[in-house]
Structures are given as structure tokens and as C-alpha cells.
Design a protein around this motif. Structure first.
Motif, PDB file in Angstrom:
ATOM      1  N   ASN A   1       0.846  -1.185   0.000  1.00 53.45           N
ATOM      2  CA  ASN A   1       0.000   0.000   0.000  1.00 53.45           C
ATOM      3  C   ASN A   1       0.886   1.241   0.000  1.00 53.45           C
ATOM      4  N   ASP A   2       0.835   2.014  -1.058  1.00 57.11           N
ATOM      5  CA  ASP A   2       1.719   3.176  -1.205  1.00 57.11           C
ATOM      6  C   ASP A   2       1.477   4.224  -0.129  1.00 57.11           C
ATOM      7  N   LEU A   3       0.209   4.450   0.229  1.00 49.06           N
ATOM      8  CA  LEU A   3      -0.084   5.452   1.251  1.00 49.06           C
ATOM      9  C   LEU A   3       0.487   5.056   2.605  1.00 49.06           C
ATOM     10  N   PHE A   4       0.467   3.758   2.894  1.00 49.16           N
ATOM     11  CA  PHE A   4       1.008   3.301   4.182  1.00 49.16           C
ATOM     12  C   PHE A   4       2.517   3.486   4.232  1.00 49.16           C
ATOM     13  N   THR A   5       3.214   3.046   3.200  1.00 47.75           N
ATOM     14  CA  THR A   5       4.674   3.196   3.192  1.00 47.75           C
ATOM     15  C   THR A   5       5.066   4.675   3.224  1.00 47.75           C
ATOM     16  N   LYS A   6       4.289   5.513   2.541  1.00 47.36           N
ATOM     17  CA  LYS A   6       4.574   6.952   2.571  1.00 47.36           C
ATOM     18  C   LYS A   6       4.330   7.520   3.962  1.00 47.36           C
ATOM     19  N   SER A   7       3.279   7.048   4.630  1.00 52.14           N
ATOM     20  CA  SER A   7       2.994   7.544   5.981  1.00 52.14           C
ATOM     21  C   SER A   7       4.096   7.144   6.961  1.00 52.14           C
ATOM     22  N   ILE A   8       4.695   5.977   6.762  1.00 53.91           N
ATOM     23  CA  ILE A   8       5.823   5.568   7.603  1.00 53.91           C
ATOM     24  C   ILE A   8       6.992   6.531   7.398  1.00 53.91           C
ATOM     25  N   GLN A   9       7.292   6.849   6.149  1.00 51.37           N
ATOM     26  CA  GLN A   9       8.373   7.784   5.861  1.00 51.37           C
ATOM     27  C   GLN A   9       8.087   9.162   6.465  1.00 51.37           C
ATOM     28  N   ASN A  10       6.826   9.597   6.340  1.00 53.17           N
ATOM     29  CA  ASN A  10       6.455  10.889   6.918  1.00 53.17           C
ATOM     30  C   ASN A  10       6.608  10.886   8.435  1.00 53.17           C
ATOM     31  N   ALA A  11       6.203   9.780   9.069  1.00 51.72           N
ATOM     32  CA  ALA A  11       6.297   9.688  10.527  1.00 51.72           C
ATOM     33  C   ALA A  11       7.752   9.715  10.979  1.00 51.72           C
ATOM     34  N   VAL A  12       8.624   9.023  10.260  1.00 51.16           N
ATOM     35  CA  VAL A  12      10.045   9.030  10.607  1.00 51.16           C
ATOM     36  C   VAL A  12      10.626  10.432  10.441  1.00 51.16           C
TER      37      VAL A  12
ATOM     38  N   VAL B   1      -0.016  -2.613  15.161  1.00 50.24           N
ATOM     39  CA  VAL B   1       1.245  -3.206  15.622  1.00 50.24           C
ATOM     40  C   VAL B   1       2.437  -2.442  15.063  1.00 50.24           C
ATOM     41  N   VAL B   2       2.402  -2.149  13.766  1.00 51.33           N
ATOM     42  CA  VAL B   2       3.509  -1.416  13.141  1.00 51.33           C
ATOM     43  C   VAL B   2       3.656  -0.034  13.761  1.00 51.33           C
ATOM     44  N   GLY B   3       2.540   0.585  14.131  1.00 48.85           N
ATOM     45  CA  GLY B   3       2.604   1.904  14.740  1.00 48.85           C
ATOM     46  C   GLY B   3       3.169   1.897  16.155  1.00 48.85           C
ATOM     47  N   ALA B   4       3.013   0.762  16.862  1.00 46.21           N
ATOM     48  CA  ALA B   4       3.443   0.697  18.265  1.00 46.21           C
ATOM     49  C   ALA B   4       4.847   0.143  18.449  1.00 46.21           C
ATOM     50  N   VAL B   5       5.272  -0.739  17.564  1.00 40.08           N
ATOM     51  CA  VAL B   5       6.523  -1.467  17.759  1.00 40.08           C
ATOM     52  C   VAL B   5       7.764  -0.567  17.805  1.00 40.08           C
ATOM     53  N   PRO B   6       7.918   0.434  16.923  1.00 39.78           N
ATOM     54  CA  PRO B   6       9.162   1.228  16.958  1.00 39.78           C
ATOM     55  C   PRO B   6       9.465   1.852  18.314  1.00 39.78           C
ATOM     56  N   MET B   7       8.474   2.456  18.969  1.00 35.80           N
ATOM     57  CA  MET B   7       8.709   3.059  20.281  1.00 35.80           C
ATOM     58  C   MET B   7       8.992   1.994  21.341  1.00 35.80           C
ATOM     59  N   LEU B   8       8.344   0.830  21.208  1.00 39.30           N
ATOM     60  CA  LEU B   8       8.603  -0.257  22.149  1.00 39.30           C
ATOM     61  C   LEU B   8      10.028  -0.781  22.009  1.00 39.30           C
ATOM     62  N   MET B   9      10.585  -0.704  20.807  1.00 38.78           N
ATOM     63  CA  MET B   9      11.952  -1.170  20.583  1.00 38.78           C
ATOM     64  C   MET B   9      12.979  -0.155  21.081  1.00 38.78           C
ATOM     65  N   ILE B  10      12.626   1.136  21.020  1.00 35.59           N
ATOM     66  CA  ILE B  10      13.574   2.171  21.430  1.00 35.59           C
ATOM     67  C   ILE B  10      13.640   2.288  22.948  1.00 35.59           C
ATOM     68  N   TYR B  11      12.528   2.108  23.630  1.00 39.29           N
ATOM     69  CA  TYR B  11      12.466   2.371  25.068  1.00 39.29           C
ATOM     70  C   TYR B  11      13.492   1.587  25.887  1.00 39.29           C
TER      71      TYR B  11
ATOM     72  N   PRO C   1       1.104  11.630   8.481  1.00 34.93           N
ATOM     73  CA  PRO C   1       1.938  10.716   9.274  1.00 34.93           C
ATOM     74  C   PRO C   1       1.191   9.414   9.550  1.00 34.93           C
ATOM     75  N   LEU C   2       1.866   8.498  10.182  1.00 32.41           N
ATOM     76  CA  LEU C   2       1.319   7.153  10.366  1.00 32.41           C
ATOM     77  C   LEU C   2       0.012   7.144  11.143  1.00 32.41           C
ATOM     78  N   GLN C   3      -0.061   7.933  12.215  1.00 31.75           N
ATOM     79  CA  GLN C   3      -1.252   7.894  13.072  1.00 31.75           C
ATOM     80  C   GLN C   3      -2.491   8.397  12.329  1.00 31.75           C
ATOM     81  N   VAL C   4      -2.340   9.364  11.441  1.00 33.24           N
ATOM     82  CA  VAL C   4      -3.477   9.848  10.665  1.00 33.24           C
ATOM     83  C   VAL C   4      -3.903   8.791   9.652  1.00 33.24           C
ATOM     84  N   PHE C   5      -2.917   8.143   9.015  1.00 35.09           N
ATOM     85  CA  PHE C   5      -3.249   7.053   8.099  1.00 35.09           C
ATOM     86  C   PHE C   5      -3.971   5.932   8.831  1.00 35.09           C
ATOM     87  N   LEU C   6      -3.518   5.630  10.044  1.00 37.24           N
ATOM     88  CA  LEU C   6      -4.147   4.575  10.829  1.00 37.24           C
ATOM     89  C   LEU C   6      -5.598   4.915  11.121  1.00 37.24           C
TER      90      LEU C   6
END
Length: 288
Positions: A68-79, A260-270, A225-230
Motif C-alpha cells: 500500500n503506497d499510502l502506508f509506506t509513505k505515511s511511515i516515511q512521513n512519521a520518521v 502493531v507497526v505503529g506501536a513497535v518502533p517506540m517499544l523497541m527504542i524504550y 503521518p502514520l497515526q493519521v493514516f491509521l
């Protein structure tokens, strides 16, 4: 005596660990449900009802998101928003906190009062929107960066930490010819790494979860960003999102996978920031 004290503590510890175990189950159960459901099939989720472990494990939901192009773009925007936004947050917050930590700063009490005042009374959404509009920042990320540049509470805690730095160290540096900027970047910042790491994590989570400000100021789906796409994904029936991507159909597991994709990055950094977390909060709250 110590043995009796430890023996008397056993019932208390049993109750304490029991309460913590119950709290752990309550907190982790919803996340585990979402995680395992993301690996289920659409047919199973639509027909089986509530379940924890799927009978058939599938990666179709994650494949749908991948194509899904919008999802991958939202990930890039969120980063992008998280990295650049957090950098802006920390630079502006630390600079303001350092200035307000100096007793010789003229108007310091007034500025501190204005900072605290913003914690109690906000200007409102409409005036803020009008300011952003007049500055021609609508549909740009700068509308997000500038309106959330400094969080008053974070600034106050960092200011308190800077006040704890020994004044003798600063005076010694100045005697050696160290200017204010050099003093700040080469002495104050390295000494303040625990509190800086703590609030970098705070700001990173805030920027990664950017939602309301993005909805308010950004209208282009390509900049979401990712949360708006979600949010759009969870109400997909009211959006123009495609129901197929890369040959994989949209279904309930896709929503779970996106969460899950939206939550995992912060869980990995903490875990990597945890050693600084408690130390930074305690050191920054010694003085008010």
C-alpha cells in the motif's frame, strides 16, 4: 532481627507481586490480542468471533500494508516528523531552559511566569489556526514543528536540572576564556545527558504519535503521518483507500497489523533509553 523482618515481609511481597501480575495481564492482554489477530486470516476473524491464537497463521495483512503506497509513505512521513521534530524540540527547549536557569537573566521571573501561565491557559485552537494560516504554513510540516516546539513541563524540568550544575564549574570555564555558547555545548550538554536522553524519548513519542495537529494543519494524504493514516484505515469505508494492494485484500487483520507497526518502533527504542529515564527524571526534579 533481620530474618524476622524479612519473614514478616513475605505476605506483603506476595500481595504486591500478585497485584503487579494482574496489572501486567490487564495491560498486555489487549496488545497480545491485536498482535496475534494481525496474523489471522480475514475469514477467521469474520466467522470465529473472539480468539487469542489464530488457527491459521498468515502474513497477508502485513503484505497488504507493504504494497500500500499510502502506508509506506505515511511511515516515511512519521520518521521524518519524529527525527526533525524531536531535534527542533530539544534544541529550542534546552536553549530556553538554559537561559531561564540563570539568575542574572533580566526578566527571568516574568518569563518563567509566562511559561507556567501557558500550562494553565491556552490560546485556543481557532487563534492558533489563524496564526498558522496567516504565516502560510498550512499543509506543511512546519505547522506541526513550530506549534509543538516547546512543552512547558519538559522545559521546566530541564531548567531545574541546569540549575543543579555547580556554578563553580561554569565560573572556571569562563575564567579560561570559554564563551557562553561553548560553555553550553561542551560542558552543560555533556553533563546533562541523562535528562536530555529522557526528554528526547518524550518528544520522540510525542512526534511519532502526532495526530491532532496533523489533522488540523495537513490536508494532503501524501503528507499524512502514520497515526493519521491509521485513523483513516480504521474507518476505511468512509475513505478512498484501496481495498486491495499487491493482490492482497483489505480486512480486519490489516487494521490490527497497522496498529502493531505503529506501536513497535517506540517499544523497541524504550529499552535502550530506560537506563537514562529514571535518573533523568529524578535529577531534573531536585530543584523547582
Amino acid at each position: 532481627m533481620n530474618f524476622r523482618m524479612q519473614k514478616a515481609d513475605i505476605p506483603f511481597r506476595i500481595v504486591l507481586y500478585g497485584v503487579l501480575l494482574i496489572a501486567l495481564v490487564i495491560v498486555s492482554f489487549p496488545f497480545l490480542y491485536v498482535l496475534f489477530s494481525s496474523f489471522a486470516t480475514t475469514h477467521e476473524m469474520n466467522t470465529r468471533g473472539f480468539f487469542l491464537l489464530p488457527k491459521v497463521w498468515s502474513l497477508d495483512a502485513y503484505k497488504y500494508l507493504y504494497f500500500n503506497d499510502l502506508f509506506t509513505k505515511s511511515i516515511q512521513n512519521a520518521v521524518y516528523i519524529t527525527v526533525l521534530g524531536t531535534a527542533i524540540n530539544m534544541v529550542t527547549t534546552c536553549l530556553m531552559a538554559y537561559g531561564l536557569s540563570k539568575s542574572w537573566l533580566r526578566g527571568r521571573k516574568t518569563l518563567n511566569f509566562l511559561v507556567v501561565f501557558t500550562m494553565l491557559f491556552a490560546g485556543g485552537i481557532i487563534p492558533q489556526y489563524l496564526v498558522v494560516k496567516e504565516l502560510h504554513l498550512l499543509n506543511t510540516y512546519w505547522a506541526i514543528f513550530l506549534t509543538t516546539a516547546i512543552t512547558p513541563f519538559n522545559m521546566i524540568v530541564i531548567r531545574s536540572f541546569f540549575q543543579n550544575v555547580p556554578s563553580e564549574m561554569e565560573e572556571s570555564a569562563r575564567i579560561d576564556g570559554c564563551g557562553e555558547w561553548r560553555l553550553f555545548w561542551t560542558i552543560i550538554i555533556p553533563l546533562s545527558m541523562p535528562v536530555i536522553a529522557t526528554f528526547t524519548l518524550f518528544y520522540a513519542v510525542q512526534n511519532w504519535n502526532t495526530y491532532f495537529t496533523a489533522i488540523l494543519y495537513v490536508n494532503d494524504p501524501g503528507k499524512w503521518p502514520l497515526q493519521v493514516f491509521l485513523r483513516q484505515l480504521l474507518i476505511v469505508s468512509d475513505t478512498g483507500l484501496e481495498l486491495t494492494a499487491g493482490g492482497y485484500a483489505f480486512g480486519p487483520p490489516v487494521k490490527m497489523a497497522a496498529v502493531v507497526v505503529g506501536a513497535v518502533p517506540m517499544l523497541m527504542i524504550y529499552p535502550f533509553m530506560q537506563k537514562y529515564f529514571n535518573q533523568g527524571m529524578l535529577l531534573g526534579s531536585v530543584k523547582g
